[in-house]
Design an enzyme around this catalytic site. Structure first.
Site, PDB file in Angstrom:
ATOM      1  N   HIS A 117      -5.337  -3.042   1.951  1.00 32.55           N
ATOM      2  CA  HIS A 117      -5.890  -2.200   3.014  1.00 32.55           C
ATOM      3  C   HIS A 117      -6.011  -0.750   2.589  1.00 32.55           C
ATOM      4  CE1 HIS A 117      -4.642  -5.254   6.375  1.00 32.55           C
ATOM      5  NE2 HIS A 117      -5.440  -5.768   5.465  1.00 32.55           N
ATOM      6  N   ASP A 177      -2.087  -6.430   2.480  1.00 34.25           N
ATOM      7  CA  ASP A 177      -1.999  -5.274   3.387  1.00 34.25           C
ATOM      8  C   ASP A 177      -2.001  -4.017   2.527  1.00 34.25           C
ATOM      9  OD1 ASP A 177      -1.181  -3.456   5.616  1.00 34.25           O
ATOM     10  OD2 ASP A 177      -0.830  -5.321   6.671  1.00 34.25           O
TER      11      ASP A 177
END
Length: 598
Positions: A426, A393
């Site tokens: 991300h 993430d």
């Protein structure tokens, strides 16, 4: 007759105009030499500094202790930083000299004597090897050797199968102020552990703290994310939290260090990835709230437990998985040296903390769902440097509360992120999606990325309030951004989020953002993407891009932006197409932009 200083300055200006280099004696010394919070012990002291305003001709820095040369920042970084081999590899591939060259501005002085005072200075070094004058001196004393509390002496087996929670917790509870709780070589399976003030937890080289796979080993009375949140989340593997979440407790002076591993045991592992350097990196099954049964280990057990209590699957998945580390209301934290693996949820969470440092750590959580690197929420003072991130993430994330009630919270402020390598993730540096109390005063510089979805990622919604402001992203090199090199959006949606807060009537906003001296090679998706909403008068504003260059197919898409400037922004691969798509925006200035907007 002109003043001698005037003659010197005129000569320097002429030399620069003719393409000559400045003499080394003209280099400015570094500024703000400092020891990060708790970044020292009985044998080592970490130094960091700010590069001078004019650092164009600085190639390195040399560090002196008591007037004796210790070494250079770059050579020292080769020894201590897990990011450095990847940074070197990145530049070895840059045969066209496309990328901005970062500078290293930290040094770990090792092999020092306990309880001894040292006087440090740093000098800038030019290409010819000459040095600047000394920086302002810094005096720092090493600590006395800490009393060591070995978990094996309290009954921990470290065999990887028996549960060592009670033995480790007993060691922590017995620890006197200033002590070190040591996990020597071995694998220590454990449930939730609770730290206290004025202690060091050391996971030694060859040691692994392995999270138990059983949901019952993580108390459900862990913490709530914000004062207005409705769900009590389970404890993490390592916590600085009240054991009773109804009580308020503050902590101070906590260190988590060592060359060992903290493994959350959250997900099943798939075949290792062979990275760009030929190294094997762990990789975990990507999952969601429909696949956790077959993909999860601890994640599966915790969601199953919550569903059995009557919680719906979506909320159970989004709220009831344990993070690896959660610290709340802690003043002065140092994380150093260890490796993070496989959290069931987030990696390292810092909630309402003050003065947190993350240095020389390795985060290998790809592609664990929600497997962030490190997160700060409503905190003040963060320093993140010399770390390797390969995450499932966001790599470094900042949050500040959700919705209308967030205005009563403290902002997230004052952070410095430098000399890190970002691989998968991300976003390198991320502000949001929780922006309610404002995220502000962030400096990210001298970082390298290869393969993240985004570089600078800013995300909020029409009902989140706050935003991010006074953010600087500079002097960095990016390659192979997957989605956007830079994104500022109000269209963020988290499918696992629980909307248990009062929505604001005010949209989030990103303002006063300065991006400069950045190279982005092979940018996919969007180079710069701005998504405000001119229909609702929800504009982002005050974005400044200077000396930024892109290669690859990516374009700039600007919507809902006002009062912003783009200066010397270059797209080198456009195939004759206009790379600028502008709509619903006003007050934009373009100077020396190539190709120019139509």
């Amino acid at each position: 007759m002109p003043h001698p200083t005037t003659v010197v300055c005129q000569g320097l200006a002429l030399a620069l105009a003719l393409g000559a280099s400045l003499p080394a004696w003209a280099l400015d010394p570094p500024t703000q030499l400092q020891v990060p919070t708790l970044a020292f012990d009985d044998q080592a002291i970490i130094l960091v500094w700010q590069k001078p305003a004019d650092h164009r001709l600085i190639k390195d820095y040399r560090i002196y202790a008591n007037g004796t040369l210790l070494g250079s920042a770059t050579a020292n970084n080769d020894q201590v930083s897990p990011a450095k081999p990847y940074i070197d590899w990145f530049y070895e591939q840059d045969t066209a000299n496309f990328h901005y060259r970062i500078g290293i501005h930290s040094y770990t002085a090792q092999g020092l004597k306990p309880d001894t005072q040292y006087r440090f200075t740093v000098r800038s070094v030019g290409a010819d090897g000459r040095e600047s004058a000394d920086s302002i001196a810094l005096v720092q004393r090493t600590t006395r050797p800490a009393p060591v509390f070995d978990v094996k002496q309290y009954g921990a087996l470290g065999d990887g199968s028996h549960l060592d929670t009670q033995a480790i917790q007993s060691t922590i509870d017995a620890c006197v102020p200033g002590c070190k709780v040591l996990l020597p070589k071995g694998t220590y399976k454990s449930g939730a552990l609770y730290l206290k003030s004025n202690m060091t937890l050391e996971i030694a080289e060859g040691a692994t703290l392995l999270g138990s796979e059983r949901a019952e080993d993580y108390p459900l009375a862990g913490y709530i994310q914000y004062p207005y949140s409705s769900t009590v989340r389970p404890a993490s593997l390592i916590n600085a939290l009240p054991r009773d979440p109804r009580k308020h407790q503050t902590f101070e002076n906590i260190r988590i260090v060592g060359k060992g591993v903290i493994d959350g045991n959250g997900w099943k592992r798939r075949a290792d990835t062979v990275d760009e350097r030929g190294q094997a990196l762990p990789s975990y099954l990507p999952s969601d709230n429909t696949r956790y049964m077959q993909d999860g280990v601890l994640a599966k057990a915790q969601v199953e437990q919550a569903v059995a209590r009557g919680m719906n699957v979506k909320d159970a998945y989004g709220q009831m998985r344990s993070s690896l580390i959660t610290l709340r209301d802690v003043k002065n934290v140092f994380y150093g040296g260890f490796t993070v693996l496989n959290p069931a949820f987030h990696g390292i969470m810092n909630l309402e903390t003050e003065n947190v440092v993350l240095a020389n750590t390795t985060h290998m959580t790809y592609d664990a769902n929600n497997g962030d690197g490190i997160e700060f929420a409503n905190s003040k003072g963060a320093m993140v440097f010399n770390n390797f991130f390969d995450t499932g993430d966001d790599c470094v994330n900042f949050a500040a509360g959700t919705g209308a009630d967030a205005v009563h919270q403290k902002p997230q402020e004052d952070a410095w992120i430098f000399n890190n390598y970002f691989r998968k993730g991300h976003g390198m540096v991320v502000a949001g999606s929780h922006t309610g109390a404002w995220i502000q005063n962030i400096l990210a510089e001298d970082n390298v990325s290869d393969g993240t979805d985004a570089g600078l990622r800013m995300k909020s919604t029409h009902f989140m309030d706050g935003g991010a402001r006074n953010v600087t992203f500079r002097d960095s090199a990016l390659r192979n951004t997957v989605k956007q090199a830079f994104i500022f959006t109000l269209d963020y949606n988290d499918p696992n989020a629980k909307l248990d807060y009062k929505r604001s009537t005010v949209a989030g906003q990103f303002k006063d953002i300065h991006v400069s001296d950045v190279s982005v090679e092979n940018a996919q998706g969007a180079a710069i993407e701005v998504k405000g909403d001119s229909r609702r008068n929800a504009y982002h504003q005050g974005l400044v891009f200077e000396r930024v260059r892109f290669s690859g197919p990516a374009k700039a898409r600007l919507a809902g932006l006002k009062d912003s400037r783009f200066d010397n922004v270059v797209f080198s691969e456009t195939d004759g197409a206009n790379p600028w798509q502008v709509s619903g925006s006003h007050g934009l200035t373009f100077e020396d932009v190539r190709p120019a907007p139509l």
